[in-house]
Design a protein around this motif. Structure first.
Motif, PDB file in Angstrom:
ATOM      1  N   GLU A 509      40.055 -39.277  -5.745  1.00 31.14           N
ATOM      2  CA  GLU A 509      38.879 -38.632  -6.493  1.00 31.14           C
ATOM      3  C   GLU A 509      38.835 -39.123  -8.040  1.00 31.14           C
ATOM      4  O   GLU A 509      38.544 -39.700  -8.481  1.00 31.14           O
ATOM      5  CB  GLU A 509      38.270 -36.886  -6.945  1.00 31.14           C
ATOM      6  CG  GLU A 509      38.210 -36.600  -5.239  1.00 31.14           C
ATOM      7  CD  GLU A 509      36.604 -37.190  -4.893  1.00 31.14           C
ATOM      8  OE1 GLU A 509      36.028 -37.544  -5.946  1.00 31.14           O
ATOM      9  OE2 GLU A 509      36.334 -37.054  -3.316  1.00 31.14           O
ATOM     10  N   PHE A 510      40.386 -38.591  -8.106  1.00 24.51           N
ATOM     11  CA  PHE A 510      40.705 -38.519  -9.971  1.00 24.51           C
ATOM     12  C   PHE A 510      41.088 -41.124  -9.697  1.00 24.51           C
ATOM     13  O   PHE A 510      41.072 -41.609 -11.075  1.00 24.51           O
ATOM     14  CB  PHE A 510      41.823 -37.859 -10.768  1.00 24.51           C
ATOM     15  CG  PHE A 510      41.440 -38.006 -11.059  1.00 24.51           C
ATOM     16  CD1 PHE A 510      40.457 -36.747 -10.961  1.00 24.51           C
ATOM     17  CD2 PHE A 510      41.454 -36.992 -12.547  1.00 24.51           C
ATOM     18  CE1 PHE A 510      39.882 -35.168 -10.714  1.00 24.51           C
ATOM     19  CE2 PHE A 510      41.460 -35.189 -12.876  1.00 24.51           C
ATOM     20  CZ  PHE A 510      40.241 -34.911 -12.006  1.00 24.51           C
ATOM     21  N   ILE A 569      47.237 -42.576 -11.783  1.00 20.42           N
ATOM     22  CA  ILE A 569      46.278 -42.511 -11.302  1.00 20.42           C
ATOM     23  C   ILE A 569      45.432 -42.685 -12.133  1.00 20.42           C
ATOM     24  O   ILE A 569      43.722 -43.962 -12.268  1.00 20.42           O
ATOM     25  CB  ILE A 569      46.218 -41.501 -10.251  1.00 20.42           C
ATOM     26  CG1 ILE A 569      46.777 -41.877  -9.369  1.00 20.42           C
ATOM     27  CG2 ILE A 569      44.549 -41.180  -9.559  1.00 20.42           C
ATOM     28  CD1 ILE A 569      46.855 -41.035  -8.232  1.00 20.42           C
ATOM     29  N   ILE A 570      44.488 -41.836 -13.456  1.00 16.13           N
ATOM     30  CA  ILE A 570      43.960 -41.692 -14.049  1.00 16.13           C
ATOM     31  C   ILE A 570      43.529 -42.980 -14.828  1.00 16.13           C
ATOM     32  O   ILE A 570      42.414 -43.251 -15.372  1.00 16.13           O
ATOM     33  CB  ILE A 570      43.599 -40.423 -14.707  1.00 16.13           C
ATOM     34  CG1 ILE A 570      43.830 -38.791 -13.618  1.00 16.13           C
ATOM     35  CG2 ILE A 570      42.789 -40.386 -16.327  1.00 16.13           C
ATOM     36  CD1 ILE A 570      43.987 -37.833 -14.640  1.00 16.13           C
ATOM     37  N   ALA A 571      44.080 -43.644 -15.556  1.00 22.77           N
ATOM     38  CA  ALA A 571      44.364 -44.848 -16.359  1.00 22.77           C
ATOM     39  C   ALA A 571      43.718 -46.149 -15.396  1.00 22.77           C
ATOM     40  O   ALA A 571      44.012 -46.599 -15.555  1.00 22.77           O
ATOM     41  CB  ALA A 571      45.576 -45.112 -16.443  1.00 22.77           C
ATOM     42  N   ASN A 605      45.943 -42.707 -23.777  1.00 27.54           N
ATOM     43  CA  ASN A 605      45.259 -42.119 -24.766  1.00 27.54           C
ATOM     44  C   ASN A 605      44.919 -41.087 -24.537  1.00 27.54           C
ATOM     45  O   ASN A 605      44.495 -40.136 -23.648  1.00 27.54           O
ATOM     46  CB  ASN A 605      43.923 -43.316 -24.685  1.00 27.54           C
ATOM     47  CG  ASN A 605      43.488 -43.603 -23.026  1.00 27.54           C
ATOM     48  OD1 ASN A 605      43.061 -42.834 -22.828  1.00 27.54           O
ATOM     49  ND2 ASN A 605      43.828 -44.579 -22.062  1.00 27.54           N
ATOM     50  N   ASP A 606      43.933 -40.315 -25.426  1.00 28.60           N
ATOM     51  CA  ASP A 606      42.707 -39.482 -25.568  1.00 28.60           C
ATOM     52  C   ASP A 606      42.281 -39.217 -24.039  1.00 28.60           C
ATOM     53  O   ASP A 606      42.208 -37.768 -23.768  1.00 28.60           O
ATOM     54  CB  ASP A 606      41.721 -39.553 -26.704  1.00 28.60           C
ATOM     55  CG  ASP A 606      42.952 -38.986 -27.896  1.00 28.60           C
ATOM     56  OD1 ASP A 606      43.950 -38.803 -27.675  1.00 28.60           O
ATOM     57  OD2 ASP A 606      42.017 -39.438 -29.064  1.00 28.60           O
ATOM     58  N   ALA A 611      42.451 -35.667 -19.258  1.00 26.31           N
ATOM     59  CA  ALA A 611      41.983 -35.237 -17.713  1.00 26.31           C
ATOM     60  C   ALA A 611      42.969 -34.784 -17.298  1.00 26.31           C
ATOM     61  O   ALA A 611      43.105 -34.203 -16.378  1.00 26.31           O
ATOM     62  CB  ALA A 611      41.777 -36.503 -17.465  1.00 26.31           C
ATOM     63  N   VAL A 612      44.226 -35.472 -17.523  1.00 22.39           N
ATOM     64  CA  VAL A 612      45.631 -35.053 -16.704  1.00 22.39           C
ATOM     65  C   VAL A 612      45.652 -32.712 -17.267  1.00 22.39           C
ATOM     66  O   VAL A 612      46.344 -32.246 -16.589  1.00 22.39           O
ATOM     67  CB  VAL A 612      46.735 -35.475 -17.622  1.00 22.39           C
ATOM     68  CG1 VAL A 612      48.962 -34.597 -16.444  1.00 22.39           C
ATOM     69  CG2 VAL A 612      47.591 -36.287 -16.507  1.00 22.39           C
ATOM     70  N   ARG A 613      45.605 -32.932 -18.573  1.00 24.72           N
ATOM     71  CA  ARG A 613      45.616 -31.095 -18.690  1.00 24.72           C
ATOM     72  C   ARG A 613      44.559 -30.067 -18.373  1.00 24.72           C
ATOM     73  O   ARG A 613      44.975 -29.576 -18.038  1.00 24.72           O
ATOM     74  CB  ARG A 613      45.259 -31.362 -20.791  1.00 24.72           C
ATOM     75  CG  ARG A 613      46.049 -31.368 -21.360  1.00 24.72           C
ATOM     76  CD  ARG A 613      46.432 -31.209 -22.566  1.00 24.72           C
ATOM     77  NE  ARG A 613      45.277 -31.647 -23.457  1.00 24.72           N
ATOM     78  CZ  ARG A 613      45.335 -33.274 -24.033  1.00 24.72           C
ATOM     79  NH1 ARG A 613      46.868 -33.781 -24.616  1.00 24.72           N
ATOM     80  NH2 ARG A 613      44.592 -34.128 -24.787  1.00 24.72           N
TER      81      ARG A 613
END
Length: 664
Positions: A509-510, A569-571, A605-606, A611-613
């Motif tokens: 999903e991410f 992955i999020i990035a 980045n913020d 998102a990871v937190r």
């Protein structure tokens, strides 16, 4: 009492008896031996006597001592007062008369029934090797496999080798070999065990074997098939010496086993009994010692060791970690691999440290209340090291039965192979006082091999009987929830298994979750959190049951090494590099040729950090055990290269393999 539940079709109560041929239950003497055996207290109430019978002699009425000798090695996780113990001593034996020294333990109940126990049989479970007197049963062959120190002086060498005419032992630098005595049974073509008691042998001696087949020593290819060797190394050796190693096949030059005693673990700290461990939360930190705490020496980073890991125990304690799970620390073909290309089930990888340093590291974790889990790799064993390998290079290999995607599969269902695997696994608990074992890719132990399922079923029970309270976890991908169902419900009885559905929910999903596209389907994640695995039966998801059965995680050695950490992955950062014909995801964003600072900020980045937190907030608040890989607490964005990128030996095999570039 649960341990006395009757097994279907059996007359002997389950888990009410335990003994084996380890130094914790069998003590060899120059003219005999001492054996101890434990029963549950309930079973003990019905026992009238315990005796011993030799296969070619009359019954020997040995001394039965309800009080144990004080000089046995200490057992971890067992309160001796919770069991009833018997001990008998036999004298007047010649340890080199292997065929005459076979014996059975006779148990007489107060109801008059008589029973017989032997270490040999088609099951690794002790209570399944208890039969009514009169039922045909193979007697126990005296002594444990390997090199066992004998009280009164000397060493007993014992090897399972059923396909050689003779086995010769070479000791130290002596050129003249010792011919080992054959323990031949009815129906055996050559012999089953080869045994030799050498009174002048001592701890520290170096040894190896050679197998006589067809009137000559068998040779097998070694050092990447460049030349042949007659040397066979003890598969249960505790220490190994060699000139050099390295390579994708078998790169050991001049290997010799070393006679060593079991570690006398003088723990400086204590933890609650293992039986209480499951009531505590399991926050597991997966740790790769090679790269965990490397040292900067002369401007270059060098690999981590057990001692360097020990220096950071307080850091993990401050994080709230309750357990560490080490990537395999077994002797491996690679100098700096992850450890999954292991060559031994009993040897410690020497580049990480000594046996004593490993024990000291475990003790340091225990001092901070942190339990230790080892990684057990039984699905594939690349032990060409023993020169009688688990692969097809030896036509009549006694270990090999098929393949997995990572290497040769052992011959599950062969009682001697099963015994070798079970006892080698158990030795890690005995020697290093670990608290749990995570088993690598269990599915490949039984897929295509029906006996593999039965072996896992017996192994889970065996470890629990031998070490009550030991924590067992399975990497069962995709999840077959029956692995963690109780044995009574048709499951394998493991305490937990990895929940890949939880990880996949974030990964899949991410991967599409960006600052400009924040539409996420949380239904798969919700099902994962609610305890449904990715295993389906007739189209319906199946639940794990208790939340304690599912180990949830966002990153692991596979996730970080073969793919990307969640942060990347999020990035959505992508870049690649070539290394000796293989393509890897780039691990050095600041060294990209174009806009390195921009690429770094794309990862850090913020938005990505938030998102990871949030992802880890979900992980750490989901019921059940949670696991994360080293460095994730620091938002580490580096992936580690798969260990198969360290295959090639260097300098004509004189350097083990390509070193991990820790500067990366």
């Amino acid at each position: 009492m649960a341990g006395l539940a009757q097994a279907k079709g059996l007359d002997w109560p389950e888990q009410s008896i335990f003994t084996n041929d380890s130094p914790y239950y069998l003590k060899l003497k120059s003219d005999g031996f001492v054996q101890r055996i434990r029963f549950s207290k309930e079973a003990c109430k019905g026992i009238a006597s315990v005796d011993i019978e030799f296969s070619q002699r009359l019954l020997v009425r040995s001394k039965v001592r309800p009080r144990l000798q004080s000089n046995w090695p200490s057992l971890y996780g067992i309160s001796e007062s919770d069991w009833c113990w018997f001990e008998f001593e036999v004298v007047g034996l010649n340890l080199n008369h292997a065929e005459l020294n076979r014996y059975r333990i006779l148990i007489t109940r107060k109801d008059g029934s008589k029973w017989s126990y032997s270490e040999e049989g088609n099951s690794i479970l002790p209570w399944k090797r208890v039969v009514r007197l009169g039922v045909e049963q193979e007697p126990t062959s005296l002594g444990a496999w390997g090199a066992t120190q004998v009280e009164g002086g000397g060493v007993l060498f014992k090897l399972w080798e059923p396909v050689s005419e003779e086995v010769h032992l070479f000791l130290n630098a002596e050129q003249q070999p010792y011919r080992m005595n054959v323990d031949r049974r009815r129906g055996d073509q050559n012999g089953r065990h080869h045994v030799l008691y050498v009174p002048e042998a001592r701890v520290g001696d170096e040894y190896y074997f050679k197998f006589l087949k067809g009137g000559r020593y068998e040779k097998v290819p070694v050092t990447n098939r460049n030349w042949l060797s007659e040397v066979k190394v003890d598969p249960v050796a505790r220490e190994l010496k060699y000139v050099s190693k390295g390579g994708g096949v078998d790169g050991y030059n001049d290997p010799r086993a070393v006679v060593r005693e079991p570690i006398r673990f003088n723990a400086k700290s204590t933890l609650p009994p293992l039986s209480t461990a499951h009531s505590q939360p399991w926050l597991i930190y997966q740790l790769w010692p090679v790269a965990f705490n490397p040292k900067l020496e002369k401007g270059k980073w060098t690999r981590g060791t057990f001692n360097s890991v020990k220096e950071k125990v307080s850091h993990l304690s401050d994080l709230g970690v309750t357990a560490v799970e080490l990537l395999p620390v077994n002797e491996s073909r690679f100098n700096a691999g992850w450890g999954y290309a292991l060559n031994s089930l009993t040897l410690v990888e020497s580049t990480l440290g000594t046996r004593e340093e490993l024990a000291g590291m475990v003790d340091a974790f225990h001092a901070q209340g942190i339990r230790v889990i080892f990684d057990g790799v039984l699905n594939h064993i690349n032990n060409d090291l023993i020169r009688d390998p688990i692969n097809t290079t030896v036509r009549k290999s006694k270990f090999y039965n098929g393949d997995t995607p990572w290497g040769p599969r052992p011959d599950f269902g062969n009682p001697w192979v099963d015994r070798f695997l079970a006892q080698s696994t158990s030795s890690w608990i005995y020697d290093y006082r670990i608290d749990g074992i995570r088993f690598d890719m269990t599915k490949h132990m039984y897929e295509g091999s029906g006996p593999g399922w039965n072996f896992l079923l017996e192994l889970s029970q065996y470890l629990k009987a031998e070490h009550p309270g030991i924590y067992t976890s399975a990497e069962e991908l995709p999840n077959n929830v029956a692995v963690t169902w109780p044995v009574a419900e048709g499951g394998l009885g493991f305490d937990s298994q990895w929940n890949d559905r939880f990880k996949n929910s974030f990964e899949l999903e991410f991967d599409h979750y960006r600052p400009d596209n924040r539409q996420v389907n949380l239904s798969p994640l919700a099902n994962a959190v609610m305890g449904f695995s990715s295993h389906q039966d007739h189209g319906w998801d199946r639940p794990f049951g208790s939340p304690k059965r599912a180990v949830n995680y966002l990153g692991s050695h596979d996730f970080v090494g073969n793919k990307n950490p969640l942060l990347r992955i999020i990035a959505g950062y992508q870049s690649f590099e070539a290394d000796r014909g293989q393509i890897f995801t780039r691990v050095r964003p600041l060294e990209d040729g174009h806009d390195p600072i921009g690429h770094f900020r794309q990862i850090h980045n913020d938005f990505t950090h938030s998102a990871v937190r949030t992802s880890y907030l979900v992980l750490f608040t989901t019921p059940g055990p949670a696991l994360f890989f080293q460095g994730e607490e620091l938002a580490q964005d580096l992936n580690i290269e798969n260990e198969w990128s360290y295959v090639d030996p260097q300098n004509n095999n004189s350097v083990p393999s390509q070193n991990v570039d820790l500067n990366r």
